[in-house]
Write a protein that holds these residues in place. Structure first.
Motif, mmCIF file in Angstrom:
data_model
loop_
_atom_site.group_PDB
_atom_site.id
_atom_site.type_symbol
_atom_site.label_atom_id
_atom_site.label_comp_id
_atom_site.label_asym_id
_atom_site.label_seq_id
_atom_site.Cartn_x
_atom_site.Cartn_y
_atom_site.Cartn_z
ATOM 1 N N ILE A 47 0.856 -1.186 0.000
ATOM 2 C CA ILE A 47 0.000 0.000 0.000
ATOM 3 C C ILE A 47 0.893 1.237 0.000
ATOM 4 C CG2 ILE A 47 -1.598 1.341 1.438
ATOM 5 C CD1 ILE A 47 -3.031 -1.230 2.092
ATOM 6 N N CYS A 66 -4.110 2.082 -2.650
ATOM 7 C CA CYS A 66 -4.587 2.669 -1.394
ATOM 8 C C CYS A 66 -5.441 1.718 -0.566
ATOM 9 C CB CYS A 66 -5.316 3.983 -1.655
ATOM 10 S SG CYS A 66 -6.761 3.879 -2.695
ATOM 11 N N GLU A 67 -5.928 0.631 -1.142
ATOM 12 C CA GLU A 67 -6.781 -0.261 -0.354
ATOM 13 C C GLU A 67 -6.831 -1.648 -0.986
ATOM 14 O OE1 GLU A 67 -11.288 -0.083 1.539
ATOM 15 O OE2 GLU A 67 -10.502 1.638 0.448
ATOM 16 N N PRO A 70 -11.418 -3.346 -1.230
ATOM 17 C CA PRO A 70 -12.188 -2.168 -0.815
ATOM 18 C C PRO A 70 -13.660 -2.499 -0.619
ATOM 19 C CG PRO A 70 -11.688 -2.059 -3.146
ATOM 20 C CD PRO A 70 -10.924 -3.226 -2.600
#
Length: 100
Positions: A47, A66-67, A70
């Protein structure tokens, strides 16, 4: 650590504030144009690092991971009682009664 094949979300800065169109509102001009994309990760990565995904529409997109996995967090907003009444009225008009 995200593994190749994981469902992930990327963050992409499409335009920096200074690259925004001159006709956009002042409060819009001072922030970057950002995009978030979900897809299948193409290589293992951490990440916060650059990653590439294959989207559900078959596009290869690069951005910052970022994830992992999700979740969906959208909603249709607060309950509005008047809309329930309108729905009942529409049911009556269109179908002649409730759907019981």
């Amino acid at each position: 650590m995200a593994k190749k094949g994981d469902w992930v979300k990327l963050h992409i800065e499409v335009l920096k504030p200074e690259e925004r169109a001159p006709q956009v509102p002042e409060d819009t001009k001072i922030v970057p144009l950002e995009m978030w994309v979900k897809g299948i990760l193409q290589e293992d990565c951490e990440i916060g690092t650059e990653a590439q995904v294959l989207t559900r529409t078959g596009r290869l997109v690069s951005g910052t991971l970022c994830e992992i996995n999700p979740r969906y967090t959208h909603s249709f907003g607060d309950f509005i009682p008047e809309l329930m009444l309108i729905g009942d009225q529409a049911q009556e008009i269109v179908f002649g009664g409730s759907n019981d």
